[in-house]
Design a protein around this motif. Structure first.
Motif, PDB file in Angstrom:
ATOM      1  N   UNK A  40      96.881   5.821  27.748  1.00 55.20           N
ATOM      2  CA  UNK A  40      96.991   7.019  26.817  1.00 55.20           C
ATOM      3  C   UNK A  40      96.545   6.521  25.417  1.00 55.20           C
ATOM      4  N   UNK A  41      97.453   6.181  25.029  1.00 57.19           N
ATOM      5  CA  UNK A  41      97.800   5.505  23.683  1.00 57.19           C
ATOM      6  C   UNK A  41      97.021   4.493  22.966  1.00 57.19           C
ATOM      7  N   UNK A  42      96.887   3.485  24.595  1.00 61.94           N
ATOM      8  CA  UNK A  42      96.216   2.099  24.394  1.00 61.94           C
ATOM      9  C   UNK A  42      94.609   2.345  23.975  1.00 61.94           C
ATOM     10  N   UNK A  43      94.209   3.599  25.045  1.00 59.40           N
ATOM     11  CA  UNK A  43      92.667   3.928  24.850  1.00 59.40           C
ATOM     12  C   UNK A  43      93.386   4.274  23.473  1.00 59.40           C
ATOM     13  N   UNK A  44      93.285   5.149  23.088  1.00 56.92           N
ATOM     14  CA  UNK A  44      93.213   5.895  21.632  1.00 56.92           C
ATOM     15  C   UNK A  44      93.373   5.480  20.233  1.00 56.92           C
ATOM     16  N   UNK A  45      94.208   4.144  20.110  1.00 52.78           N
ATOM     17  CA  UNK A  45      93.740   3.343  19.102  1.00 52.78           C
ATOM     18  C   UNK A  45      93.089   2.058  19.478  1.00 52.78           C
ATOM     19  N   UNK A  90      89.090   3.676  20.056  1.00 51.98           N
ATOM     20  CA  UNK A  90      89.016   3.723  19.561  1.00 51.98           C
ATOM     21  C   UNK A  90      87.846   3.830  18.128  1.00 51.98           C
ATOM     22  N   UNK A  91      88.880   2.685  17.355  1.00 49.90           N
ATOM     23  CA  UNK A  91      88.168   2.303  16.153  1.00 49.90           C
ATOM     24  C   UNK A  91      88.157   3.911  14.970  1.00 49.90           C
ATOM     25  N   UNK A  92      87.062   3.614  13.874  1.00 49.42           N
ATOM     26  CA  UNK A  92      86.927   5.399  13.491  1.00 49.42           C
ATOM     27  C   UNK A  92      87.736   6.171  13.397  1.00 49.42           C
ATOM     28  N   UNK A  93      87.646   6.845  15.002  1.00 52.57           N
ATOM     29  CA  UNK A  93      88.115   8.108  15.148  1.00 52.57           C
ATOM     30  C   UNK A  93      89.714   7.947  16.113  1.00 52.57           C
ATOM     31  N   UNK A  94      89.958   6.945  15.343  1.00 53.33           N
ATOM     32  CA  UNK A  94      91.686   6.789  16.126  1.00 53.33           C
ATOM     33  C   UNK A  94      92.531   7.590  15.773  1.00 53.33           C
ATOM     34  N   UNK A  95      92.554   7.692  14.808  1.00 50.54           N
ATOM     35  CA  UNK A  95      93.607   8.623  14.093  1.00 50.54           C
ATOM     36  C   UNK A  95      93.182  10.041  13.972  1.00 50.54           C
ATOM     37  N   UNK A  96      91.910  10.793  15.072  1.00 43.81           N
ATOM     38  CA  UNK A  96      91.969  11.722  15.455  1.00 43.81           C
ATOM     39  C   UNK A  96      91.905  11.883  17.196  1.00 43.81           C
ATOM     40  N   UNK A  97      91.791  11.322  17.725  1.00 42.06           N
ATOM     41  CA  UNK A  97      92.404  10.826  19.351  1.00 42.06           C
ATOM     42  C   UNK A  97      93.586  11.326  19.159  1.00 42.06           C
ATOM     43  N   UNK A 144     103.616   6.541  17.043  1.00 40.02           N
ATOM     44  CA  UNK A 144     103.745   6.461  16.217  1.00 40.02           C
ATOM     45  C   UNK A 144     104.464   4.006  16.086  1.00 40.02           C
ATOM     46  N   UNK A 145     104.739   3.795  16.941  1.00 43.70           N
ATOM     47  CA  UNK A 145     104.208   2.561  17.119  1.00 43.70           C
ATOM     48  C   UNK A 145     103.183   1.663  16.574  1.00 43.70           C
ATOM     49  N   UNK A 146     102.045   2.128  17.860  1.00 47.94           N
ATOM     50  CA  UNK A 146     100.820   1.854  18.121  1.00 47.94           C
ATOM     51  C   UNK A 146      99.485   2.163  16.114  1.00 47.94           C
ATOM     52  N   UNK A 147     100.479   2.782  15.715  1.00 51.51           N
ATOM     53  CA  UNK A 147     100.155   2.651  14.453  1.00 51.51           C
ATOM     54  C   UNK A 147     101.087   2.512  12.729  1.00 51.51           C
ATOM     55  N   UNK A 148     101.959   1.424  13.798  1.00 52.56           N
ATOM     56  CA  UNK A 148     103.037   0.787  12.983  1.00 52.56           C
ATOM     57  C   UNK A 148     104.046   1.332  11.969  1.00 52.56           C
ATOM     58  N   UNK A 149     104.251   2.954  12.448  1.00 54.33           N
ATOM     59  CA  UNK A 149     105.511   3.668  11.829  1.00 54.33           C
ATOM     60  C   UNK A 149     106.992   3.556  12.312  1.00 54.33           C
ATOM     61  N   UNK A 150     107.089   4.042  11.865  1.00 53.34           N
ATOM     62  CA  UNK A 150     108.392   4.116  12.624  1.00 53.34           C
ATOM     63  C   UNK A 150     108.866   6.136  12.746  1.00 53.34           C
ATOM     64  N   UNK A 151     110.119   5.834  13.317  1.00 53.21           N
ATOM     65  CA  UNK A 151     109.915   7.388  14.196  1.00 53.21           C
ATOM     66  C   UNK A 151     109.478   8.663  13.503  1.00 53.21           C
ATOM     67  N   UNK A 152     108.906   9.210  12.775  1.00 54.56           N
ATOM     68  CA  UNK A 152     108.350  10.322  12.746  1.00 54.56           C
ATOM     69  C   UNK A 152     109.197  11.349  12.344  1.00 54.56           C
ATOM     70  N   UNK A 153     109.587  11.961  11.245  1.00 57.50           N
ATOM     71  CA  UNK A 153     110.081  13.159  10.750  1.00 57.50           C
ATOM     72  C   UNK A 153     109.864  13.901  10.874  1.00 57.50           C
ATOM     73  N   UNK A 154     108.191  14.652  11.022  1.00 58.28           N
ATOM     74  CA  UNK A 154     107.808  15.423  11.441  1.00 58.28           C
ATOM     75  C   UNK A 154     106.642  15.995  12.536  1.00 58.28           C
ATOM     76  N   UNK A 155     105.649  15.970  13.691  1.00 57.39           N
ATOM     77  CA  UNK A 155     104.477  15.628  13.996  1.00 57.39           C
ATOM     78  C   UNK A 155     103.414  16.560  13.583  1.00 57.39           C
ATOM     79  N   UNK A 156     102.621  15.691  13.428  1.00 60.73           N
ATOM     80  CA  UNK A 156     101.690  15.417  12.554  1.00 60.73           C
ATOM     81  C   UNK A 156     100.395  16.972  13.336  1.00 60.73           C
ATOM     82  N   UNK A 157     100.576  17.162  11.610  1.00 57.39           N
ATOM     83  CA  UNK A 157      99.507  18.898  12.208  1.00 57.39           C
ATOM     84  C   UNK A 157      97.930  18.456  11.207  1.00 57.39           C
ATOM     85  N   UNK A 158      97.634  17.977  11.292  1.00 56.61           N
ATOM     86  CA  UNK A 158      96.086  17.443  10.392  1.00 56.61           C
ATOM     87  C   UNK A 158      95.485  17.312  11.466  1.00 56.61           C
ATOM     88  N   UNK A 159      94.792  18.303  11.471  1.00 61.84           N
ATOM     89  CA  UNK A 159      93.575  18.462  12.925  1.00 61.84           C
ATOM     90  C   UNK A 159      92.633  16.519  12.411  1.00 61.84           C
TER      91      UNK A 159
END
Length: 661
Positions: free
Chosen positions: A592-597, A599-606, A641-656
């Motif tokens: 699932x994460x690989x498929x969202x990764x 999605x190019x310009x819709x990657x973050x939304x996915x 987070x790993x797919x985005x090159x980030x460490x373990x997030x301190x809090x879950x994302x809330x942005x729609x």
């Protein structure tokens, strides 16, 4: 046991879809919840019967050992020796509850080459019947047999090949060749008679019949004639009389029938003769009503005499060499007379063929205590017999389509289905019927209720021996249906029988851009439970590279092309399954994460949409698994987070709008 295959190609009369875009068809509800037995079960029953009546020919034991030791046997033997029946019985004996039976059909629509390993699933039983192949077809097949045999070995499957008699075989394949000899004709006849519960006695009629080297099919047919002769014989008749009656039924009766018809000059007489031939064995009430309906269909005047001055049915039946038994069921006085009458009218009154189709469509819709499904099917089969006997399969196919146009009753739809079944089961024209059905499913304008007839034929008839062909025909019907999910449900039921079929469907979906309808087919096909369950080879589809690539491609298209409200229930099922699937649960999340990764310009939304679905899935987790579901959400977030090159997030994302680097 007929072993010839026709390669003649003809087109049925049906409009073509020549525009652009998808063509939508609606499937009705007339065949839903039918109580008839499935043709798949009937096919199994026939194979069981075949095993019971088969007399092992010389070479049968060697063929069994070869199939056990190597998984492959190539049967060689003269036509009429029963080699194709032997092949089917051998494969029946290796039905161990894994895999499916699959008859390979090189060069037909959507069929893979014999060299493609995707043809073979774990534990499959494969039949490659090339008994009627030309020298060119056999040479082409031989080049792929080594690759096919290798795939069979790797998948622990079993393959039986029937080679064309008298043709060469490559040296590296000679090891698998077993010669089948024709079994003793008397043993074959006695076995059939025993299964029919007919006691055998030495008889000169049998001796004369078997003096010639008869094909196995002819011997089986003769035994059946003896059975039927016994059923209609008097109590003072014995085996010798039954055999004599069976022998007479095999005689050429064309001149005899022509003489009878020439004497019957009146329309009602001939209508009754045709009706008894087409409804042989039916109750007298059914015969009378159907004869009147035939006269009405042909716009022929019936009797104009006062009712009490007309001939009664008994007298009219005697004029055509027929009569009613004490139970009021009507038969001709001689065995198989009905078949000779049908052939006469079909051959010598061609203008009667089209009205007969109309009459049968009306007859199957009649009701009454003596009008049964068996009677309707028999009526359709007798008409189909004439179309197929004279090489007019395209006319039968067109008739089945015509019967299904609106308005069509359930009885008429079942008649259309039975007509197509007769065509599919015909050794000479089955290939043509499979081709016509493919054209209907994939390309043609489907009128009335014909689509649901095709769904039923594909799911029950074609799938019994040609599951790959059924798969793609149902796929085309599912992508075109609107207002119902009948074809999609049949497709789901079929892929549930075999991991190989699910793999093929996913591969087909991944090879082209998907319409919204095809995306829904994908979501239905990507059930995570069978994807993550180990198959007979110990591996799950989710662990295979091919299916993983197909699933990633499909989920990427879903995340980009469908609203979250549509795909969320399917993602929720993936997440619930991932909670309980052990290490394969991580594979589901990775996919699932690989498929969202991707999605190019819709990657973050996915990514954000997946996380939102995971949080929602926590609230619908099965009782007692809320903590595990929350842990699954946490694992998903880590993978995002790993797919985005980030460490373990301190809090879950809330942005729609999604998670951004």
């Amino acid at each position: 046991m007929s072993e010839h295959i026709s390669t003649r190609v003809e087109n049925p009369h049906a409009p073509m879809h020549t525009g652009s875009g998808d063509l939508y068809v609606t499937i009705g509800t007339q065949l839903q919840d039918s109580d008839r037995p499935t043709f798949r079960r009937l096919a199994d029953d026939h194979l069981t019967w075949l095993k019971q009546v088969l007399v092992d020919p010389a070479g049968m034991g060697a063929a069994r050992h070869k199939l056990t030791d190597t998984g492959t046997v190539i049967l060689d033997g003269p036509p009429g020796s029963g080699r194709t029946s032997v092949a089917r019985v051998l494969l029946r004996e290796y039905d161990l509850g894994t895999g499916v039976f699959h008859e390979l059909l090189p060069d037909e629509e959507e069929e893979l080459p014999l060299s493609n390993p995707a043809l073979v699933g774990t534990g499959d039983r494969l039949l490659l019947d090339l008994s009627a192949a030309t020298a060119i077809q056999w040479a082409a097949a031989r080049t792929d047999l080594s690759a096919l045999r290798k795939a069979v070995h790797e998948q622990h499957a079993h393959l039986v090949i029937v080679m064309p008699y008298g043709h060469p075989l490559d040296p590296d394949l000679q090891h698998y060749r077993i010669k089948i000899e024709r079994p003793d004709g008397l043993q074959v006849l006695r076995r059939h008679l025993r299964m029919h519960r007919v006691p055998y006695e030495p008889d000169p009629t049998v001796t004369a019949f078997l003096a010639e080297s008869r094909p196995m099919r002819e011997i089986a047919d003769f035994a059946d004639l003896v059975r039927r002769a016994r059923e209609t014989a008097g109590t003072d008749e014995g085996f010798a009389q039954w055999c004599a009656t069976a022998r007479k039924a095999r005689d050429d009766r064309r001149a005899e029938i022509a003489t009878l018809v020439a004497k019957l000059r009146e329309g009602p007489q001939r209508a009754l003769l045709i009706t008894v031939a087409m409804l042989h064995g039916a109750h007298a009430d059914v015969i009378h009503q159907a004869a009147q309906l035939l006269l009405h269909t042909l716009k022929s005047p019936s009797e104009e005499q006062p009712l009490l001055e007309c001939k009664d049915l008994a007298e009219r039946l005697s004029e055509i060499s027929a009569g009613a038994e004490p139970d009021c069921h009507v038969h001709f006085t001689e065995l198989d007379y009905d078949a000779a009458v049908r052939a006469h009218f079909w051959d010598h009154m061609p203008d009667l063929r089209q009205p007969l189709g109309t009459w049968i469509a009306r007859s199957v819709e009649s009701s009454g205590p003596y009008v049964t499904r068996e009677l309707r099917n028999g009526l359709v089969a007798r008409l189909a017999e004439q179309y197929l006997r004279t090489g007019r399969g395209e006319g039968l196919a067109f008739l089945a389509e015509d019967w299904s146009t609106t308005p069509a009753s359930r009885s008429r739809l079942e008649a259309a289905m039975h007509a197509l079944t007769c065509g599919l089961n015909d050794p000479a024209q089955g290939r043509n019927f499979r081709r016509w059905i493919y054209q209907w499913c994939a390309h043609r304008q489907l009128k009335g209720e014909f689509a649901q007839v095709l769904v039923q034929v594909c799911a029950d008839v074609i799938a019994a021996s040609h599951p790959d062909q059924a798969l793609f025909r149902l796929y085309h019907l599912a992508r075109r249906e609107q207002g119902t999910t009948r074809a999609l449900q049949a497709l789901d039921d079929l892929v549930a029988t075999s991991g190989r079929l699910r793999r093929r469907l996913l591969d087909r979906l991944a090879r082209s851009p998907l319409s919204p309808t095809e995306l829904r087919i994908f979501l239905s096909a990507c059930d995570p439970v069978p994807l993550s369950a180990p198959h007979d080879n110990g591996h799950a589809l989710i662990e295979e590279n091919g299916p993983r690539e197909s699933l990633t491609s499909g989920w990427r298209a879903v995340l980009k092309g469908l609203p979250r409200a549509v795909w969320h229930p399917y993602a929720e099922r993936w997440l619930h399954t991932a909670t309980d699937a052990g290490h394969r649960g991580d594979l589901l999340l990775d996919l699932l994460v690989g498929a969202a990764d991707q999605c190019n310009d819709q990657r973050g939304t996915a990514f954000a949409a997946l996380y939102a679905s995971a949080r929602a899935a926590e609230r619908t987790a099965p009782h007692g698994t809320a903590a595990q579901a929350a842990a699954t959400t946490d694992r998903l977030l880590q993978k995002i987070s790993t797919a985005q090159g980030l460490g373990r997030p301190a809090a879950p994302p809330t942005s729609t709008g999604g998670i951004t680097p």
